[in-house]
Design a protein around this motif. Structure first.
Motif, PDB file in Angstrom:
ATOM      1  N   GLU A  30       0.788  -1.235  -0.101  1.00  0.00           N
ATOM      2  CA  GLU A  30       0.029   0.016  -0.018  1.00  0.00           C
ATOM      3  C   GLU A  30       0.841   1.550  -0.074  1.00  0.00           C
ATOM      4  O   GLU A  30       1.787   1.489   0.591  1.00  0.00           O
ATOM      5  CB  GLU A  30      -0.856  -0.062   1.320  1.00  0.00           C
ATOM      6  CG  GLU A  30      -1.903  -0.989   1.176  1.00  0.00           C
ATOM      7  CD  GLU A  30      -2.832  -1.060   2.425  1.00  0.00           C
ATOM      8  OE1 GLU A  30      -2.568  -0.372   3.114  1.00  0.00           O
ATOM      9  OE2 GLU A  30      -3.811  -1.957   2.340  1.00  0.00           O
TER      10      GLU A  30
ATOM     11  N   TYR B 186      -8.835   9.491   8.243  1.00  0.00           N
ATOM     12  CA  TYR B 186      -9.572   8.489   7.541  1.00  0.00           C
ATOM     13  C   TYR B 186      -8.722   8.450   6.198  1.00  0.00           C
ATOM     14  O   TYR B 186      -8.241   9.146   5.566  1.00  0.00           O
ATOM     15  CB  TYR B 186     -11.014   9.289   7.017  1.00  0.00           C
ATOM     16  CG  TYR B 186     -11.673   8.150   6.374  1.00  0.00           C
ATOM     17  CD1 TYR B 186     -12.475   7.122   7.217  1.00  0.00           C
ATOM     18  CD2 TYR B 186     -11.995   8.535   4.834  1.00  0.00           C
ATOM     19  CE1 TYR B 186     -13.347   6.397   6.082  1.00  0.00           C
ATOM     20  CE2 TYR B 186     -12.795   7.731   3.949  1.00  0.00           C
ATOM     21  CZ  TYR B 186     -13.285   6.404   4.727  1.00  0.00           C
ATOM     22  OH  TYR B 186     -14.060   5.716   4.115  1.00  0.00           O
ATOM     23  N   ALA B 187      -8.624   7.039   5.886  1.00  0.00           N
ATOM     24  CA  ALA B 187      -7.959   6.631   4.948  1.00  0.00           C
ATOM     25  C   ALA B 187      -8.771   5.997   3.671  1.00  0.00           C
ATOM     26  O   ALA B 187      -9.675   4.695   4.021  1.00  0.00           O
ATOM     27  CB  ALA B 187      -7.002   5.596   5.390  1.00  0.00           C
TER      28      ALA B 187
ATOM     29  N   ARG C 156      -9.241   3.813   0.579  1.00  0.00           N
ATOM     30  CA  ARG C 156      -8.179   2.861   0.046  1.00  0.00           C
ATOM     31  C   ARG C 156      -8.750   2.409  -1.491  1.00  0.00           C
ATOM     32  O   ARG C 156      -9.675   2.055  -1.953  1.00  0.00           O
ATOM     33  CB  ARG C 156      -8.513   1.512   0.666  1.00  0.00           C
ATOM     34  CG  ARG C 156      -7.487   0.473   0.724  1.00  0.00           C
ATOM     35  CD  ARG C 156      -7.200  -0.647   1.753  1.00  0.00           C
ATOM     36  NE  ARG C 156      -6.401  -1.735   1.536  1.00  0.00           N
ATOM     37  CZ  ARG C 156      -6.683  -2.661   0.823  1.00  0.00           C
ATOM     38  NH1 ARG C 156      -8.141  -2.889   0.700  1.00  0.00           N
ATOM     39  NH2 ARG C 156      -5.841  -3.528   0.665  1.00  0.00           N
TER      40      ARG C 156
ATOM     41  N   THR D   4      -6.425   5.144  14.961  1.00  0.00           N
ATOM     42  CA  THR D   4      -6.881   5.189  13.622  1.00  0.00           C
ATOM     43  C   THR D   4      -6.359   3.863  12.618  1.00  0.00           C
ATOM     44  O   THR D   4      -5.094   3.490  13.133  1.00  0.00           O
ATOM     45  CB  THR D   4      -6.631   6.305  12.650  1.00  0.00           C
ATOM     46  OG1 THR D   4      -5.489   6.466  12.237  1.00  0.00           O
ATOM     47  CG2 THR D   4      -7.136   7.600  13.479  1.00  0.00           C
ATOM     48  N   LEU D   5      -6.824   3.382  11.852  1.00  0.00           N
ATOM     49  CA  LEU D   5      -6.332   2.196  10.981  1.00  0.00           C
ATOM     50  C   LEU D   5      -4.897   2.764  10.291  1.00  0.00           C
ATOM     51  O   LEU D   5      -4.234   1.644  10.214  1.00  0.00           O
ATOM     52  CB  LEU D   5      -7.124   1.651   9.939  1.00  0.00           C
ATOM     53  CG  LEU D   5      -8.398   0.601  10.438  1.00  0.00           C
ATOM     54  CD1 LEU D   5      -9.163   0.297   9.306  1.00  0.00           C
ATOM     55  CD2 LEU D   5      -7.956  -0.300  11.457  1.00  0.00           C
ATOM     56  N   TYR D   6      -4.955   3.781   9.888  1.00  0.00           N
ATOM     57  CA  TYR D   6      -3.829   4.529   9.267  1.00  0.00           C
ATOM     58  C   TYR D   6      -2.724   4.311  10.194  1.00  0.00           C
ATOM     59  O   TYR D   6      -1.384   3.937   9.915  1.00  0.00           O
ATOM     60  CB  TYR D   6      -4.263   5.877   8.830  1.00  0.00           C
ATOM     61  CG  TYR D   6      -2.978   6.533   8.179  1.00  0.00           C
ATOM     62  CD1 TYR D   6      -2.853   6.598   6.748  1.00  0.00           C
ATOM     63  CD2 TYR D   6      -2.261   7.411   8.959  1.00  0.00           C
ATOM     64  CE1 TYR D   6      -1.598   7.140   5.958  1.00  0.00           C
ATOM     65  CE2 TYR D   6      -1.225   8.122   8.313  1.00  0.00           C
ATOM     66  CZ  TYR D   6      -1.040   8.170   6.944  1.00  0.00           C
ATOM     67  OH  TYR D   6       0.029   9.033   6.517  1.00  0.00           O
TER      68      TYR D   6
ATOM     69  N   ALA E 244      -1.472   0.784  11.140  1.00  0.00           N
ATOM     70  CA  ALA E 244      -0.926  -0.068  10.299  1.00  0.00           C
ATOM     71  C   ALA E 244       0.392   0.311  10.249  1.00  0.00           C
ATOM     72  O   ALA E 244       1.499  -0.496   9.980  1.00  0.00           O
ATOM     73  CB  ALA E 244      -1.556   0.399   8.820  1.00  0.00           C
TER      74      ALA E 244
ATOM     75  N   SER F 179      -0.314  -3.453   6.821  1.00  0.00           N
ATOM     76  CA  SER F 179      -1.440  -2.664   5.839  1.00  0.00           C
ATOM     77  C   SER F 179      -2.615  -2.353   6.413  1.00  0.00           C
ATOM     78  O   SER F 179      -2.975  -3.250   7.200  1.00  0.00           O
ATOM     79  CB  SER F 179      -1.323  -3.252   4.369  1.00  0.00           C
ATOM     80  OG  SER F 179      -2.149  -4.408   4.502  1.00  0.00           O
ATOM     81  N   ILE F 180      -3.456  -1.330   6.124  1.00  0.00           N
ATOM     82  CA  ILE F 180      -4.640  -1.283   6.449  1.00  0.00           C
ATOM     83  C   ILE F 180      -5.561  -2.163   5.934  1.00  0.00           C
ATOM     84  O   ILE F 180      -6.289  -2.757   6.652  1.00  0.00           O
ATOM     85  CB  ILE F 180      -5.261   0.266   5.748  1.00  0.00           C
ATOM     86  CG1 ILE F 180      -4.655   1.332   6.235  1.00  0.00           C
ATOM     87  CG2 ILE F 180      -6.590   0.154   5.967  1.00  0.00           C
ATOM     88  CD1 ILE F 180      -4.786   2.614   5.847  1.00  0.00           C
TER      89      ILE F 180
ATOM     90  N   LEU G 141      -7.944  -4.685   7.882  1.00  0.00           N
ATOM     91  CA  LEU G 141      -9.468  -4.933   7.657  1.00  0.00           C
ATOM     92  C   LEU G 141      -9.775  -6.349   7.607  1.00  0.00           C
ATOM     93  O   LEU G 141     -10.624  -6.826   8.075  1.00  0.00           O
ATOM     94  CB  LEU G 141      -9.691  -3.990   6.423  1.00  0.00           C
ATOM     95  CG  LEU G 141      -9.573  -2.657   6.417  1.00  0.00           C
ATOM     96  CD1 LEU G 141      -9.708  -1.925   5.041  1.00  0.00           C
ATOM     97  CD2 LEU G 141     -10.833  -2.030   7.475  1.00  0.00           C
TER      98      LEU G 141
ATOM     99  N   SER H 227     -13.175   1.958   7.828  1.00  0.00           N
ATOM    100  CA  SER H 227     -11.852   2.229   8.466  1.00  0.00           C
ATOM    101  C   SER H 227     -12.485   2.952   9.793  1.00  0.00           C
ATOM    102  O   SER H 227     -11.709   3.529  10.670  1.00  0.00           O
ATOM    103  CB  SER H 227     -11.048   2.956   8.116  1.00  0.00           C
ATOM    104  OG  SER H 227     -11.561   4.451   7.512  1.00  0.00           O
TER     105      SER H 227
END
Length: 311
Positions: free
Chosen positions: A73, A113-114, A116, A144-146, A149, A155-156, A160, A168
């Motif tokens: 990513e 917020y990412a 994708r 956050t997932l960002y 990761a 990776s996000i 997930l 996310s």
């Protein structure tokens, strides 16, 4: 009364400005995450998104273009008109999703917020991650997932997939599964350390080295961490610190003193990877140590303040 009549409209104007300023401040930021497809090259991706190739490499810590792999990513830098338009659309989508799910989640100010982008929609291969290399993690405020990761070198998409998530959004306190197979043993320890263990480490630092320079306090913390990670010693902070005859702070009761903020800062710095001793497992003060003969024949790595650090 005249002054009061002027004051009220001015107050209303100030409150309106403050409201809009707060709204602008609390808007979430957005990153575009591009999933590398088979046959992609960095130069083609940079051209597609109209970003500078060197900036794309710098943003993703890439030194060798040949090192990219399908499924990796990339963060696409947001620095041109087209990407700003994409960002606006992404934020609009974000708020739409938020409205639909507002009863199910906690919305954090300044959320990252990412969005994708995955044209091929290939799923990450999570079957290759051993079960003992996956930990349960409880989402903290602002997580956050960002960021997760990056912190867990994954990776996000992998996060997930591990959690069967389609977006996310994260709730504070939510339990999620995170992979640790790409982390070093030191990084894993840092991710798993509890508040009680951090408190104990800070007490040991304070009891053993509060009169030492700051780097010497970090060094004492590093020795304790090196022992936890070494096969020669127990594998928990409590077992290492309270091991019989190892630390004078335990013997004389100073381990029970309340540590200051410097001790906590030194503990966190060492947990984050700082080791001024370069791997030492022992330290002693030559002027006060009662078992100096134990250290004879061991390699001296460095001297910091009043302490000598040895292998």
């Amino acid at each position: 009364m005249k002054n009061k009549n002027i004051f009220i409209p001015n107050l209303m104007i100030f409150l309106i400005i403050l409201l809009f300023s707060t709204a602008a401040y609390s808007a979430p930021s957005l990153s575009l995450i591009y999933v590398i497809q088979q046959g992609d090259t960095l130069s083609e991706i940079a051209a597609e998104y109209e970003v500078d190739l060197n900036q794309l490499k710098t943003e993703n810590n890439i030194s060798n273009e040949a090192s990219i792999r399908m499924g990796d990513e990339l963060v696409i830098p947001q620095n041109n008109k087209e990407n700003r338009e994409t960002e606006k659309k992404g934020k609009k989508k974000l708020f739409t999703e938020y409205k639909a799910q507002k009863n199910k989640l906690t919305f954090a100010i300044n959320t990252h917020y990412a969005a994708r982008i995955n044209p091929g929609q290939q799923a990450p291969d999570i079957d290759k991650i051993p079960e003992d290399k996956i930990i349960d993690y409880y989402v903290g405020p602002g997580d956050t997932l960002y960021d997760l990761a990056r912190d867990f070198s994954t990776s996000i998409g992998t996060i997930l997939a591990l959690n069967d998530k389609e977006n996310s959004f994260l709730r504070t306190g939510e339990k999620i599964r995170l992979p640790i197979h790409n982390l070093t043993s030191h990084q894993i320890l840092n991710q798993r350390v509890s508040k009680q263990e951090l408190d104990l480490l800070a007490r040991a630092i304070y009891g053993e080295s509060r009169g030492e320079p700051y780097v010497g306090q970090v060094a004492v913390a590093a020795v304790i961490i090196n022992r936890v990670l070494s096969r020669q010693f127990p594998d928990t902070f409590a077992q290492v610190i309270y091991q019989s005859g190892q630390f004078s702070a335990v013997s004389d009761g100073q381990i029970n003193l309340t540590p200051n903020q410097t001790a906590y800062r030194a503990a966190r710095e060492a947990l984050n990877g700082s080791d001024p001793t370069n791997g030492a497992l022992y330290f002693y003060n030559p002027r006060t140590a009662t078992r100096v003969s134990f250290f004879r024949g061991r390699r001296v790595i460095t001297e910091i303040g009043d302490h000598v650090f040895v292998e």
